[in-house]
Design a protein around this motif. Structure first.
Motif, PDB file in Angstrom:
ATOM      1  N   LEU A 167     -35.972 -54.034  84.213  1.00 35.93           N
ATOM      2  CA  LEU A 167     -36.649 -54.196  82.924  1.00 35.93           C
ATOM      3  C   LEU A 167     -38.172 -53.949  82.990  1.00 35.93           C
ATOM      4  O   LEU A 167     -38.709 -53.270  82.117  1.00 35.93           O
ATOM      5  CB  LEU A 167     -36.351 -55.590  82.365  1.00 35.93           C
ATOM      6  N   PRO A 168     -38.885 -54.484  83.996  1.00 31.90           N
ATOM      7  CA  PRO A 168     -40.341 -54.346  83.969  1.00 31.90           C
ATOM      8  C   PRO A 168     -40.849 -52.913  83.835  1.00 31.90           C
ATOM      9  O   PRO A 168     -41.754 -52.652  83.047  1.00 31.90           O
ATOM     10  CB  PRO A 168     -40.779 -54.950  85.310  1.00 31.90           C
ATOM     11  N   SER A 169     -40.258 -51.954  84.547  1.00 28.93           N
ATOM     12  CA  SER A 169     -40.781 -50.591  84.451  1.00 28.93           C
ATOM     13  C   SER A 169     -40.438 -49.968  83.101  1.00 28.93           C
ATOM     14  O   SER A 169     -41.229 -49.191  82.555  1.00 28.93           O
ATOM     15  CB  SER A 169     -40.272 -49.732  85.607  1.00 28.93           C
ATOM     16  N   ALA A 170     -39.264 -50.322  82.547  1.00 27.82           N
ATOM     17  CA  ALA A 170     -38.907 -49.799  81.231  1.00 27.82           C
ATOM     18  C   ALA A 170     -39.861 -50.351  80.171  1.00 27.82           C
ATOM     19  O   ALA A 170     -40.347 -49.618  79.304  1.00 27.82           O
ATOM     20  CB  ALA A 170     -37.463 -50.168  80.886  1.00 27.82           C
ATOM     21  N   ILE A 171     -40.153 -51.647  80.264  1.00 28.05           N
ATOM     22  CA  ILE A 171     -41.053 -52.278  79.292  1.00 28.05           C
ATOM     23  C   ILE A 171     -42.466 -51.711  79.423  1.00 28.05           C
ATOM     24  O   ILE A 171     -43.155 -51.485  78.429  1.00 28.05           O
ATOM     25  CB  ILE A 171     -41.059 -53.818  79.476  1.00 28.05           C
TER      26      ILE A 171
END
Lengths: 106, 234
Positions: free
Chosen positions: A45-49
């Motif tokens: 999730l962190p890189s997508a966000i």
């Protein structure tokens, strides 16, 4: 915006952030492992966000190409190249922001 | 003995000082430029205390988006924090009154430093002081930035770009890991499509929900794929 609303928004953000940090203690009590699916999601999730946030920062590029679009894209390019070369966060932020501030006055 | 612990903790926290002070300095300046004085920066840094999200919060405060969007963004942006405290559940549980403080002060950087501690005897005390020092650097930078922004007489048009620069750098760091690349592409593609279809005001929460669903679908599929390779779902 009224000061009350500002403080309310800050407090809501603070509570959500604290609950997330405390979640392993509240729900799982530290004994049970996080569900697998959640753990996998947490890893990707962190890189997508972060990609969404960059799009958010550049959201006015398509609607205002000349005045903010091109300066923003050039400044992003400066950040990417300088960080590739020097790996220095502070330097790249100063360089990109400085370039952007100059370009929009032209 | 106590002096030794404080000294070790300070040395461990020096890399955090370098990054926190300057990033939060930029934060304080950007807050000031958007009309929020240093005490708002201090209050946010004291209560929220999370790097990237505090920057996004400035744009939310000055553009007036719905509280739902703010809550959803806080939830998704800060969800990684729960995996950090999970690592240190055992340590924090045995820290008594300091437990809540340790949970609150867990950030990407303190997590990284905590992972390097191998001094078994004093590790919990060191963790506490590293957390305390780091939080002080962050707040000091935010206040200094607010005051600096006030002192500079002309308007710093375009200073908001420091947030974009910070996010680009964070993403570049994340992309060093191969498994982050596809999620980042999904994130970028979905949000650009949502931006073009829905417009600037509403695309954020919608794209975040869609992305979470896609990633959840992907990760459960991956797990099934490990033993059921011919099971096609599409």
């Amino acid at each position: 915006m009224s000061p009350y609303r500002i403080i309310l928004i800050i407090l809501i953000s603070a509570i959500i952030t604290f609950i997330l940090r405390a979640l392993p203690f509240i729900v799982f009590n530290g004994k049970i492992k996080m569900p697998d699916a959640l753990e996998r999601l947490g890893k990707v999730l962190p890189s997508a966000i972060m990609a969404v946030l960059i799009v958010y920062c550049l959201k006015d590029v398509p609607s205002d190409i000349l005045n903010t679009g091109i300066p923003k894209l050039l400044a992003v390019l400066a950040v990417v190249i300088s960080y590739r070369l020097k790996k220095n966060t502070f330097l790249s932020i100063i360089l990109g922001t400085g370039l952007y501030m100059i370009l929009i006055t032209l | 003995m106590n002096k030794e612990i404080i000294k070790t903790s300070f040395i461990k926290s020096i890399p955090i000082m370098c990054s926190y002070f300057f990033v939060s300095l930029a934060y304080g300046i950007m807050m000031e430029e958007n009309g929020f004085a240093w005490y708002y920066s201090l209050f946010t840094s004291l209560t929220v205390y999370t790097g990237a999200f505090q920057f996004v919060l400035i744009t939310f405060l000055s553009s007036g988006v719905s509280i739902l969007t703010i809550a959803l963004t806080a939830l998704l942006m800060n969800s990684r924090q729960m995996f950090y405290s999970l690592t240190f559940v055992e340590d924090f549980k045995n820290m008594g009154k300091k437990k809540l403080y340790m949970i609150h002060t867990m950030t990407d950087e303190t997590y990284a430093v905590n992972c390097t501690l191998d001094d078994e005897k004093n590790r919990r005390d060191i963790m506490f002081f590293v957390a305390l020092f780091s939080r002080c650097y962050w707040m000091a930078g935010a206040v200094a930035g607010g005051i600096l922004g006030q002192l500079i007489p002309y308007k710093l048009e375009g200073i908001d770009f420091c947030m974009t620069a910070l996010f680009v750098i964070i993403l570049m760091e994340q992309l060093e890991k191969k498994e982050n690349r596809i999620p980042a592409v999904i994130g970028a593609a979905v949000s650009v499509i949502c931006l073009l279809v829905l417009g600037e005001r509403t695309f954020m929460p919608v794209s975040m929900i869609i992305i979470s669903l896609i990633l959840m679908g992907r990760s459960s599929k991956e797990r099934n794929g490990e033993n059921l390779e011919c099971h096609h779902t599409e």
